[in-house]
Design an enzyme around this catalytic site. Structure first.
Site, short mmCIF file in Angstrom:
data_model
loop_
_atom_site.label_atom_id
_atom_site.label_comp_id
_atom_site.label_asym_id
_atom_site.label_seq_id
_atom_site.Cartn_x
_atom_site.Cartn_y
_atom_site.Cartn_z
N THR A 31 -8.41 9.77 0.26
CA THR A 31 -8.80 10.47 -0.97
C THR A 31 -7.68 10.59 -1.97
O THR A 31 -7.89 11.05 -3.08
CB THR A 31 -9.33 11.88 -0.62
OG1 THR A 31 -8.33 12.56 0.15
CG2 THR A 31 -10.61 11.78 0.18
N THR B 149 0.87 -1.19 0.00
CA THR B 149 0.00 0.00 0.00
C THR B 149 0.90 1.24 0.00
O THR B 149 1.34 1.66 -1.05
CB THR B 149 -0.96 -0.01 1.20
OG1 THR B 149 -0.23 -0.23 2.41
CG2 THR B 149 -2.02 -1.09 1.04
N GLU C 197 5.90 4.91 7.40
CA GLU C 197 5.44 6.00 6.53
C GLU C 197 6.21 7.29 6.80
O GLU C 197 6.23 7.81 7.91
CB GLU C 197 3.95 6.21 6.73
CG GLU C 197 3.13 5.08 6.12
CD GLU C 197 1.65 5.22 6.35
OE1 GLU C 197 0.88 4.59 5.60
OE2 GLU C 197 1.23 5.95 7.28
N THR D 293 -0.66 -2.74 10.68
CA THR D 293 -1.18 -2.97 9.33
C THR D 293 -0.10 -3.68 8.55
O THR D 293 0.68 -3.07 7.83
CB THR D 293 -1.55 -1.67 8.61
OG1 THR D 293 -2.54 -1.02 9.34
CG2 THR D 293 -2.12 -1.96 7.23
N ASN E 257 -0.71 10.59 5.57
CA ASN E 257 -1.95 10.18 6.23
C ASN E 257 -3.03 11.27 6.24
O ASN E 257 -4.18 10.99 6.56
CB ASN E 257 -1.66 9.74 7.66
CG ASN E 257 -1.02 8.36 7.67
OD1 ASN E 257 -1.68 7.36 7.46
ND2 ASN E 257 0.29 8.32 7.88
#
Length: 407
Positions: free
Chosen positions: A407, A153, A276, A190, A402
């Site tokens: 979107t 992802t 991230e 995750t 994040n």
């Protein structure tokens, strides 16, 4: 233990592939559907997220693995298939489509998803893409590479490893792929991890080994303090190495568990280092502790502290934040005994001794903290136990990633 190429297709009898089917935006053209498949039925074991809110694929996989066997894995990225209409039905449909495309039963498959929570998955795209991914299945390293990319992802790089070792005079191979970058926190974050091996081992001992290893590897990683709804670690063992069956906790079991630990620790470090927005991996080891449990609690508090993470991003040797995090961990220790050292590939610097700050070269410390991996070494001088946990620094990019993830 010898590290080799091949990932999940390195072990005998395993094939894999991944494609872009349309779960992710067509503009991205990133792979989003994968299959891993064995030539033989496998002993299978899994661990799952500790989040009370669990995605539909978790429950479907729990049901499919109730008999301790599986033939393969079907997984998608781009959508978590969690907390949305028709989630359970769609998870079951994923296994049905995989079964139809490969000539197996739906219950033969582990089902996994990762991505945005709360939006209904594009199951029609998965149905259309399944024949393509099944047709591409290969035992070459390109198969593992394609599957590894299809489960990513926000990951910036694939996470893959394979090793070989000897059991009973036979060469045994273990390979794995994983994904994980954000929403990472014990117990499991995750992350998805799929491990394949041609080792002959009973399902009961396979499960025991996995449940012994995961708490000391994946459950010692934190990126941002969030635990996801979809986390899963699955291991499949098809026995094609033809080693003597491991059915007791003997020397062969110890070697197998050591191999599994090596694979999982490697991937845990990859996940932490690819947090991230991260610019460096943080490794914290607490040693000379009263117990392993207290050492782990202290280490997790340090790598999970937003202030410690921010200091590491700024290459600021702010050791006071380390002691502060230890202090609210609720683990027993004596602050007046604590030594803290920062280290990396270019050297080390002792910044705190017996709970008190020391004069140290700030420029040297900055250089140490500027490396890709920074080690926070903490000595409690209270016992013989230790634990290591992994995290990453906290950068501006974490908020950017994040802030508009959905979107």
């Amino acid at each position: 233990m010898k590290q080799i190429n091949g990932g999940v297709t390195a072990a005998k009898g395993f094939r894999a592939w991944g494609v872009h089917c349309g779960v992710k935006s067509k503009k991205l053209e990133k792979k989003d559907l994968a299959i891993i498949l064995s030539e033989r039925e496998c002993a299978a074991a899994a661990t799952y997220t500790m989040n009370r809110v669990k995605a539909a694929p978790i429950y479907v996989t729990m049901d499919h693995l109730e008999d301790g066997t599986a033939w393969g894995v079907v997984a998608n990225s781009g959508n978590a298939n969690a907390c949305c209409p028709q989630s359970h039905e769609n998870a079951e449909l994923m296994s049905q489509y995989a079964a139809q495309a490969t000539g197996h039963k739906p219950s033969d498959f582990v089902v996994a998803s990762t991505g945005v929570i709360g939006q209904t998955i594009n199951i029609a795209a998965i149905e259309r893409g399944m024949p393509e991914v099944a047709a591409g299945l290969t035992d070459g390293p390109e198969g593992s590479d394609a599957a590894a990319h299809a489960i990513m992802t926000t990951d910036t790089s694939k996470k893959e490893i394979a090793i070989s070792f000897t059991l009973g005079g036979k060469t045994v191979t273990m390979g794995a792929i994983a994904k994980g970058s954000g929403m990472i926190h014990p117990n499991m974050g995750t992350m998805l991890c799929f491990i394949t091996t041609d080792c002959a081992i009973t399902g009961e001992l396979l499960s025991d080994a996995l449940h012994e290893v995961v708490p000391k590897t994946f459950n010692r990683v934190t990126v941002d303090g969030d635990t996801s709804t979809n986390d899963m670690c699955v291991v499949l063992a098809n026995g094609m190495a033809e080693n003597p069956l491991i059915e007791w906790k003997d020397d062969s079991y110890t070697v197998f568990r050591k191999a599994l630990h090596q694979v999982c620790e490697y991937l845990a470090r990859c996940i932490a280092g690819d947090g991230e927005g991260a610019s460096r991996l943080i490794t914290c080891t607490v040693h000379a502790a009263r117990s392993e449990e207290s050492a782990e609690r202290l280490s997790k508090a340090v790598v999970g502290s937003p202030l410690v993470k921010a200091a590491m991003f700024g290459t600021d040797a702010n050791w006071g934040r380390v002691l502060c995090a230890m202090g609210y961990s609720k683990a027993p220790f004596r602050p007046e005994y604590v030594d803290v050292k920062f280290a990396s590939a270019v050297g080390e610097v002792l910044v705190c001794q017996q709970g008190m700050g020391l004069d140290f070269d700030e420029e040297a410390a900055k250089s140490i903290l500027s490396q890709d991996e920074v080690i926070i070494d903490i000595c409690l001088h209270e016992g013989e136990h230790e634990a290591t946990c992994w995290g990453c620094d906290l950068t501006y990019d974490y908020v950017k990633i994040n802030g508009d993830y959905r979107t």
